[in-house]
Design a protein around this motif. Sequence first.
Motif, PDB file in Angstrom:
ATOM      1  N   LEU A   7       0.810  -1.218   0.000  1.00 16.71           N
ATOM      2  CA  LEU A   7       0.000   0.000   0.000  1.00 16.71           C
ATOM      3  C   LEU A   7       0.844   1.268   0.000  1.00 16.71           C
ATOM      4  CD1 LEU A   7      -2.772  -1.018   2.566  1.00 16.71           C
ATOM      5  CD2 LEU A   7      -2.905  -1.044   0.068  1.00 16.71           C
ATOM      6  N   ILE A  19      -8.934  -5.191  -1.477  1.00 18.00           N
ATOM      7  CA  ILE A  19      -8.306  -4.897  -0.182  1.00 18.00           C
ATOM      8  C   ILE A  19      -9.042  -5.619   0.940  1.00 18.00           C
ATOM      9  CG2 ILE A  19      -7.806  -3.063   1.481  1.00 18.00           C
ATOM     10  CD1 ILE A  19      -7.299  -1.207  -0.860  1.00 18.00           C
ATOM     11  N   LEU A  77      -2.149  -7.375  -5.871  1.00 18.75           N
ATOM     12  CA  LEU A  77      -2.594  -6.006  -5.612  1.00 18.75           C
ATOM     13  C   LEU A  77      -1.605  -4.996  -6.175  1.00 18.75           C
ATOM     14  CD1 LEU A  77      -4.541  -4.033  -4.152  1.00 18.75           C
ATOM     15  CD2 LEU A  77      -3.112  -4.287  -2.114  1.00 18.75           C
TER      16      LEU A  77
END
Length: 413
Positions: free
Chosen positions: A179, A271, A379
């Motif tokens: 992230l 997420i 991701l």
Amino acid sequence: MATATAVKKAPKAEKAYVYTWEGADKKGKRIKGESRAASLALVRADLRRQGINPLKVKKKATALFNTKKKITPGDIAVFSRQLATMMESGVPLVQAFDIVGRGHNNPAMQDLILAIKGDVEGGTALAEALAKHPLYFDDLFCNLVRAGEAAGVLEDLLDKIASYKEKTESIKGKIKKALFYPAAVIIVAILVTVLIMLFVIPQFESLFSSFGGDLPAFTKMVVAMSKWMTSYWWLLLIGVMGAIYTFSFSYKRSRKMRQRIDKIVLQIPIIGAIIHKATIARFSRTLATMFAAGVPLVEALESVAGATGNIVYSDAVLRMREDVATGQSLQLTMKQQQLFPHMVVQMVAIGEESGSLDHMLSKVADFYEEEVDNAVDALSSLMEPFIMVIIGTLVGGLVVAMYLPIFKMASVV
């Protein structure tokens, strides 16, 4: 009287200071160094015991600003592994604390370890000494240490704690790493947009006004936003800082808000799935570690609830604890919460039937930790087009807005 005596003994853990010294050894050779002790007299006495004649001893000057680094969960994980390794090697507990504490690079961690060492030297049990620092050692840590002390297998339990801490910190680190990059890029894009709005667009606006003519609607909107930000940038800054402070303040103190936010996070596409898997991995790893240490299931579930990291799962585990305390099986209570995948419930059922619940939970934790690794990698690749869309919308939109009047004038010419 015993209680009063115990209370009086607590202040004996004196604050330690760093002293620099110069002295001469038995051969008369001049040597110098640093020592940590509660007083100058203790430093001199310690040097004499080592065969060093202290010639000059003084307290080390403290820096103008406090340079102590914050103690992180990673520091606690490293401390657990070091202490477990020392005890497995046969080093006595107090000496292990002294070696680990004096060798740590973080002064704040040094102070914490040496304070615990002082309590243990005074006769306090290790679990009780750790419990005096709840900010760094939670109920789970203390309960496992207490179980190890009671069973006489403290070194084995410290090794399990170290492995548990390392795995949980590894999962957290991977999620944060995934992230960090998109968050950093988005923040930079927002800052660049603000700078363009404050300093670049006003120059274009004055240029367009000198040309005369009507501006496109999109350009007018951007110029109006730029004028407002130029005049009221301080109000925008106060608003953003106030919103961040209010959110963090409310999140820490309002249980309802934490429940709402944690529930929303679990529902976010991609997420949310990663958070689900990471929470199940943490639940399984924590319960497996405590159950293997001989902690009763009901007591273990209470500590596991605080280790899940998500209040939705934490509340579910506490409800499971109440049901298990009334005699229900763990797999049945898990099924009723409708939060745990079918595979996890079946693995727990097999573990309960075969008497190897800790082994099955460890397998579940291994599986979901690997799932988290794969999901985090996916991701990272999915975030790249998302970042490009945000940058294109923010910066590209402003560029288009400034060039529209130029295109319009060119077509007129």
